[in-house]
Write a protein that holds these residues in place. Structure first.
Motif, PDB file in Angstrom:
ATOM      1  N   ILE A  98       0.930  -1.237   0.025  1.00 36.96           N
ATOM      2  CA  ILE A  98      -0.035   0.054   0.029  1.00 36.96           C
ATOM      3  C   ILE A  98       0.973   1.331   0.066  1.00 36.96           C
ATOM      4  O   ILE A  98       1.853   1.526   1.019  1.00 36.96           O
ATOM      5  N   VAL A  99       0.692   2.146  -1.147  1.00 33.86           N
ATOM      6  CA  VAL A  99       1.610   3.195  -1.101  1.00 33.86           C
ATOM      7  C   VAL A  99       0.856   4.489  -0.744  1.00 33.86           C
ATOM      8  O   VAL A  99      -0.195   4.761  -1.136  1.00 33.86           O
ATOM      9  N   TYR A 100       1.429   5.035   0.378  1.00 32.02           N
ATOM     10  CA  TYR A 100       0.792   6.283   0.937  1.00 32.02           C
ATOM     11  C   TYR A 100       1.368   7.574   0.262  1.00 32.02           C
ATOM     12  O   TYR A 100       0.576   8.654   0.102  1.00 32.02           O
ATOM     13  N   GLU A 101       2.581   7.545  -0.092  1.00 34.75           N
ATOM     14  CA  GLU A 101       3.108   8.677  -0.646  1.00 34.75           C
ATOM     15  C   GLU A 101       4.338   8.702  -1.377  1.00 34.75           C
ATOM     16  O   GLU A 101       5.185   7.707  -1.074  1.00 34.75           O
ATOM     17  N   VAL A 102       4.396   9.213  -2.609  1.00 38.61           N
ATOM     18  CA  VAL A 102       5.648   9.211  -3.453  1.00 38.61           C
ATOM     19  C   VAL A 102       5.985  10.860  -3.867  1.00 38.61           C
ATOM     20  O   VAL A 102       5.137  11.412  -4.426  1.00 38.61           O
ATOM     21  N   SER A 103       6.946  11.467  -3.108  1.00 34.49           N
ATOM     22  CA  SER A 103       7.033  12.769  -3.580  1.00 34.49           C
ATOM     23  C   SER A 103       8.574  13.102  -3.452  1.00 34.49           C
ATOM     24  O   SER A 103       9.384  12.371  -2.847  1.00 34.49           O
ATOM     25  N   THR A 104       8.727  14.389  -3.800  1.00 34.18           N
ATOM     26  CA  THR A 104      10.179  14.959  -3.795  1.00 34.18           C
ATOM     27  C   THR A 104      10.335  16.039  -2.631  1.00 34.18           C
ATOM     28  O   THR A 104       9.471  16.702  -2.379  1.00 34.18           O
ATOM     29  N   ILE A 105      11.175  15.689  -1.782  1.00 34.71           N
ATOM     30  CA  ILE A 105      11.540  16.665  -0.511  1.00 34.71           C
ATOM     31  C   ILE A 105      13.056  17.233  -0.547  1.00 34.71           C
ATOM     32  O   ILE A 105      13.937  16.644  -1.308  1.00 34.71           O
ATOM     33  N   TYR A 106      13.152  18.140   0.130  1.00 32.22           N
ATOM     34  CA  TYR A 106      14.489  18.791   0.390  1.00 32.22           C
ATOM     35  C   TYR A 106      14.997  18.279   2.145  1.00 32.22           C
ATOM     36  O   TYR A 106      14.089  18.046   2.970  1.00 32.22           O
ATOM     37  N   ILE A 123      15.409  14.672  -2.728  1.00 32.90           N
ATOM     38  CA  ILE A 123      15.182  13.388  -2.402  1.00 32.90           C
ATOM     39  C   ILE A 123      13.846  12.801  -2.695  1.00 32.90           C
ATOM     40  O   ILE A 123      12.712  13.692  -2.356  1.00 32.90           O
ATOM     41  N   TRP A 124      13.789  11.436  -3.188  1.00 34.70           N
ATOM     42  CA  TRP A 124      12.616  10.813  -2.912  1.00 34.70           C
ATOM     43  C   TRP A 124      11.976  10.439  -1.761  1.00 34.70           C
ATOM     44  O   TRP A 124      12.715   9.660  -1.009  1.00 34.70           O
ATOM     45  N   LYS A 125      10.957  10.746  -1.269  1.00 36.47           N
ATOM     46  CA  LYS A 125      10.195   9.957  -0.361  1.00 36.47           C
ATOM     47  C   LYS A 125       9.091   9.080  -0.515  1.00 36.47           C
ATOM     48  O   LYS A 125       8.146   9.518  -1.305  1.00 36.47           O
ATOM     49  N   VAL A 126       9.219   7.881   0.052  1.00 37.68           N
ATOM     50  CA  VAL A 126       8.234   7.073  -0.445  1.00 37.68           C
ATOM     51  C   VAL A 126       7.881   6.134   0.890  1.00 37.68           C
ATOM     52  O   VAL A 126       8.586   5.599   1.801  1.00 37.68           O
ATOM     53  N   TYR A 127       6.392   6.362   1.251  1.00 42.49           N
ATOM     54  CA  TYR A 127       5.899   5.646   2.544  1.00 42.49           C
ATOM     55  C   TYR A 127       5.147   4.479   2.083  1.00 42.49           C
ATOM     56  O   TYR A 127       4.304   4.684   1.189  1.00 42.49           O
ATOM     57  N   ARG A 128       5.396   3.484   2.386  1.00 40.14           N
ATOM     58  CA  ARG A 128       4.643   2.074   2.190  1.00 40.14           C
ATOM     59  C   ARG A 128       4.272   1.296   3.276  1.00 40.14           C
ATOM     60  O   ARG A 128       5.337   1.076   4.261  1.00 40.14           O
ATOM     61  N   SER A 129       3.020   0.541   3.305  1.00 42.48           N
ATOM     62  CA  SER A 129       3.035  -0.512   4.212  1.00 42.48           C
ATOM     63  C   SER A 129       2.811  -1.804   3.455  1.00 42.48           C
ATOM     64  O   SER A 129       2.436  -1.910   2.170  1.00 42.48           O
ATOM     65  N   ASP A 140       7.504   0.848   5.650  1.00 47.18           N
ATOM     66  CA  ASP A 140       8.756   1.329   5.083  1.00 47.18           C
ATOM     67  C   ASP A 140       8.738   2.700   5.052  1.00 47.18           C
ATOM     68  O   ASP A 140       7.838   3.101   4.403  1.00 47.18           O
ATOM     69  N   LYS A 141       9.887   3.467   5.262  1.00 52.53           N
ATOM     70  CA  LYS A 141      10.057   4.710   5.063  1.00 52.53           C
ATOM     71  C   LYS A 141      11.344   4.829   4.220  1.00 52.53           C
ATOM     72  O   LYS A 141      12.433   4.760   4.770  1.00 52.53           O
ATOM     73  N   ASP A 142      11.117   5.023   2.883  1.00 55.23           N
ATOM     74  CA  ASP A 142      12.267   4.914   2.074  1.00 55.23           C
ATOM     75  C   ASP A 142      12.680   6.350   1.509  1.00 55.23           C
ATOM     76  O   ASP A 142      11.760   7.168   1.141  1.00 55.23           O
ATOM     77  N   TYR A 143      14.033   6.546   1.427  1.00 56.81           N
ATOM     78  CA  TYR A 143      14.371   7.882   0.826  1.00 56.81           C
ATOM     79  C   TYR A 143      15.582   7.557  -0.093  1.00 56.81           C
ATOM     80  O   TYR A 143      16.568   6.973   0.110  1.00 56.81           O
ATOM     81  N   PHE A 144      15.450   8.079  -1.500  1.00 54.33           N
ATOM     82  CA  PHE A 144      16.222   7.821  -2.458  1.00 54.33           C
ATOM     83  C   PHE A 144      16.847   9.208  -3.001  1.00 54.33           C
ATOM     84  O   PHE A 144      16.054  10.097  -3.144  1.00 54.33           O
ATOM     85  N   HIS A 145      18.201   9.269  -3.470  1.00 56.64           N
ATOM     86  CA  HIS A 145      18.811  10.255  -3.982  1.00 56.64           C
ATOM     87  C   HIS A 145      18.324  10.381  -5.381  1.00 56.64           C
ATOM     88  O   HIS A 145      18.485   9.584  -6.272  1.00 56.64           O
ATOM     89  N   GLN A 146      17.583  11.693  -5.586  1.00 56.83           N
ATOM     90  CA  GLN A 146      17.314  11.648  -6.847  1.00 56.83           C
ATOM     91  C   GLN A 146      18.245  11.694  -8.030  1.00 56.83           C
ATOM     92  O   GLN A 146      18.174  11.566  -9.296  1.00 56.83           O
ATOM     93  N   LYS A 147      19.417  12.223  -7.656  1.00 56.02           N
ATOM     94  CA  LYS A 147      20.633  11.835  -8.590  1.00 56.02           C
ATOM     95  C   LYS A 147      20.818  10.783  -9.101  1.00 56.02           C
ATOM     96  O   LYS A 147      21.150  10.792 -10.441  1.00 56.02           O
ATOM     97  N   TYR A 148      20.414   9.581  -8.376  1.00 50.30           N
ATOM     98  CA  TYR A 148      20.622   8.432  -8.992  1.00 50.30           C
ATOM     99  C   TYR A 148      19.432   7.973  -9.341  1.00 50.30           C
ATOM    100  O   TYR A 148      19.264   7.086 -10.430  1.00 50.30           O
TER     101      TYR A 148
END
Length: 238
Positions: A98-106, A123-129, A140-148
């Motif tokens: 279940i994806v609650y949020e997919v957004s870019t943040i500083y 940074i990508w911010k992804v919240y999932r159950s 899961d609280k995932d954070y991905f560097h948008q550079k990659y």
């Protein structure tokens, strides 16, 4: 004799749990009831309950009593770098993301430190159950560097981000550093997990690197403590 008594009580309750006399997620008799039932002291009962809690049979909840845990836990590998999809497929379990949020943040200071980025990096911010057998047992609280990872979508996050990274972006995920700890459940955990009576969660912090040693992901994977056991294989160096 007293030590033999508490071990005998412990073994009897273990047998009752394993045979289903005390069913999972139900409350054990109170300390007073166990004292009367076994004709022993409160100290002896408390020692038996403590051992049951230490060995994962019960969860003692302050002010409410002792609750039987589900001993049929999922094995989650400590070493190795395995996605949730790969783990559930190996177990033969049907699961839902279940994806609650997919957004870019500083990033704030915490993320700057953990993802080794600056406050100006996106940074990508992804919240999932993760739901198995009808229950949300991982948050899961995932954070991905948008550079990659320049692009993410809800559909990608519902399926498998690692599949997308490796098959679509042609990046090689190489290794990770992991930290495992137990924390008191937060308000977020209460929203995104079916916690029931469990006041704590097992938190796995992952720092994930590409094959060129670039840190591209930081994740806090928060698990309901009664549903998992974390396994590893170790060999003594010769």
């Amino acid at each position: 004799m007293k030590e033999n008594k508490f071990l005998a009580i412990y073994n009897e309750i273990v047998q009752a749990i394993e045979e289903g006399t005390y069913k999972r997620n139900t409350k054990l008799p109170s300390e007073n009831e166990l004292v009367a039932s076994y004709g022993t002291s409160r100290e002896t009962i408390r020692k038996a309950l403590t051992l049951l809690a230490q060995n994962g049979y019960i969860q003692k909840v302050k002010g409410k009593g002792s609750f039987v845990l589900d001993m049929k836990r999922f094995d989650f590998p400590v070493s190795g770098l395995t996605s949730f999809k790969e783990v559930t497929e190996k177990m033969g379990k049907a699961s839902t993301t279940i994806v609650y949020e997919v957004s870019t943040i500083y990033p704030d200071e915490y993320l700057q430190q953990h993802l080794q980025v600056t406050k100006k990096d996106s940074i990508w911010k992804v919240y999932r159950s993760r739901k198995i057998d009808g229950e949300k047992i991982i948050f899961d609280k995932d954070y991905f560097h948008q550079k990659y990872i320049p692009y993410l979508s809800k559909e990608i996050c519902e399926h498998s981000i690692y599949d997308y990274i490796e098959q679509e972006l042609n990046l090689k995920i190489s290794f990770a550093k992991k930290e495992i700890l137990v924390e008191e459940a937060t308000k977020e955990d209460q929203i995104y997990l079916d916690l029931k009576e469990y006041p704590y969660v097992v938190v796995v912090k992952n720092f994930v690197y590409l094959d060129d040693a670039s840190l591209f992901q930081y994740t806090e994977s928060r698990h309901r403590l009664d549903k998992f056991r974390f396994v590893d294989f170790a060999r003594r160096a010769r």
